[in-house]
Design an enzyme around this catalytic site. Structure first.
Site, mmCIF file in Angstrom:
data_model
loop_
_atom_site.group_PDB
_atom_site.id
_atom_site.type_symbol
_atom_site.label_atom_id
_atom_site.label_comp_id
_atom_site.label_asym_id
_atom_site.label_seq_id
_atom_site.Cartn_x
_atom_site.Cartn_y
_atom_site.Cartn_z
ATOM 1 N N GLU A 1 -23.212 14.984 24.909
ATOM 2 C CA GLU A 1 -23.660 16.285 24.397
ATOM 3 C C GLU A 1 -24.902 16.709 25.168
ATOM 4 O O GLU A 1 -25.686 15.871 25.620
ATOM 5 C CB GLU A 1 -24.025 16.191 22.907
ATOM 6 C CG GLU A 1 -22.846 15.935 21.976
ATOM 7 C CD GLU A 1 -22.108 17.215 21.578
ATOM 8 O OE1 GLU A 1 -22.552 18.312 21.982
ATOM 9 O OE2 GLU A 1 -21.093 17.110 20.872
ATOM 10 N N CYS A 2 -25.116 18.015 25.256
ATOM 11 C CA CYS A 2 -26.338 18.483 25.903
ATOM 12 C C CYS A 2 -27.512 18.436 24.941
ATOM 13 O O CYS A 2 -28.656 18.607 25.335
ATOM 14 C CB CYS A 2 -26.163 19.900 26.429
ATOM 15 S SG CYS A 2 -25.861 21.101 25.138
ATOM 16 N N GLY A 3 -27.229 18.198 23.656
ATOM 17 C CA GLY A 3 -28.313 18.122 22.677
ATOM 18 C C GLY A 3 -28.372 19.333 21.772
ATOM 19 O O GLY A 3 -29.043 19.296 20.752
ATOM 20 N N LEU A 4 -27.664 20.389 22.109
ATOM 21 C CA LEU A 4 -27.711 21.582 21.269
ATOM 22 C C LEU A 4 -27.062 21.319 19.922
ATOM 23 O O LEU A 4 -27.499 21.826 18.900
ATOM 24 C CB LEU A 4 -26.981 22.748 21.932
ATOM 25 C CG LEU A 4 -27.476 23.209 23.293
ATOM 26 C CD1 LEU A 4 -26.691 24.407 23.750
ATOM 27 C CD2 LEU A 4 -28.950 23.515 23.237
ATOM 28 N N ILE B 1 -29.326 14.013 24.587
ATOM 29 C CA ILE B 1 -29.002 15.258 25.268
ATOM 30 C C ILE B 1 -28.135 14.997 26.488
ATOM 31 O O ILE B 1 -28.413 14.100 27.223
ATOM 32 C CB ILE B 1 -30.292 15.982 25.676
ATOM 33 C CG1 ILE B 1 -31.054 16.358 24.429
ATOM 34 C CG2 ILE B 1 -29.995 17.195 26.493
ATOM 35 C CD1 ILE B 1 -32.446 16.816 24.693
#
Ligand code: SF4
Length: 296
Positions: A282-285, A296
């Site tokens: 995941e990018c962390g969003l 992230i």
């Protein structure tokens, strides 16, 4: 002079990253003679009215959101969006990476509240096809998605770190080029919508239809939480909603070009092509458990 869009940093003829070539991609020289098409210049965040205050996650608010989420559990995405608009506009926004889910929500927003401020986290590493899709959406629905950029351009950022961080420290790169930008947006909003679906990943399976997003201090609304991938693509086909052509080339999930590859036929995880070869998913969003850049 308007900021030069960092999309020009991607080699024009570069193939999308694959597991084999992702680490070998090289950036072309930055060409300062290229001008940004004006329609893609960032328009900037809306200014809140005097007296605007951010929401506080009081017990009463959290109870209210829990009840709302339960009440909306069997609602249609359009009903959920209409509820969100009624409750939070004009301090309701949407972040989109122009995935199929985001495009579907944009098509719904066009009918319900086209004036909603929608933005894209323009990291400077997005595929040209993604940015073209932004223009196709604008043409079809009249919604001009804002391209919110980090403070530093890609050349500035890479010069600061001695090269691209996506190769050596993608968590930091996502934090600097996505999370900090979303935090800026969150300061003038009360709520944001996203296109996540529960069946996309174990992390996303925990998503509420409406909940408090601790990471950004916003109410988070996920109108498609209960939709399946098939539901999304059926709507796209039925209404001829524009979508990213890379999906037809083996890319079920599309992020920045250095961190996205096509997936093989046998790969069932639709996010298998994101940060391939790394533990990162995941990018962390949208991750729930990580409070800093660790997930992230
Ligand atoms: Fe950087 Fe890759 Fe994250 Fe994009 S997806 S911000 S290139 S690490």
């Amino acid at each position: 002079m308007a900021a030069i869009p960092s999309r020009f940093d991607r080699p024009v003829d570069a193939a999308p990253a694959t597991g084999d070539n992702a680490s070998q991609l090289k950036l072309v020289m930055f060409d300062s003679t290229l001008e940004a098409p004006s329609r893609r210049s960032p328009s900037g965040l809306p200014k809140p009215a005097p007296g605007f205050r951010r929401l506080e996650p009081t017990a009463a608010l959290l109870d209210d959101l829990k009840a709302a989420s339960e009440g909306l559990e069997s609602a249609s995405p359009e009903e959920i969006i209409a509820w969100a608009v009624d409750r939070y506009a004009p301090y309701l926004t949407m972040a989109t990476a122009f995935g199929p889910e985001g495009c579907v929500i944009l098509s719904m927003l066009a009918k319900i509240a086209p004036e909603t401020y929608v933005f894209n986290l323009e990291t400077g590493y997005q595929f040209e096809e993604t940015l073209d899709l932004r223009d196709r959406i604008a043409e079809k629905y009249g919604i001009e998605v804002d391209l919110l950029q980090p403070e530093l351009s890609v050349p500035e950022y890479e010069a600061l770190h001695g090269g691209p961080l996506y190769r050596t420290n993608p968590n930091q790169c996502c934090f600097d080029r996505k999370i900090t930008t979303l935090r800026r947006a969150s300061e003038v909003m009360h709520a944001w919508m996203s296109g996540i679906r529960r069946d996309q990943s174990p992390d996303r399976a925990q998503a509420a239809v409406v909940g408090w997003d601790k990471k950004f201090g916003l109410v988070k609304i996920s109108p498609l939480a209960n939709w399946t991938k098939q539901d999304v693509w059926k709507r796209i086909a039925d209404e001829e909603i524009p979508y990213n052509p890379l999906h037809d080339q083996g890319y079920p999930s599309i992020g920045c070009w250095p961190c996205t590859r096509a997936v093989a036929d046998g790969e069932s995880d639709e996010r298998a092509g994101r940060w391939s070869g790394m533990k990162k998913t995941e990018c962390g969003l949208h991750s729930i458990n990580e409070q800093d850049g660790s997930g992230i």
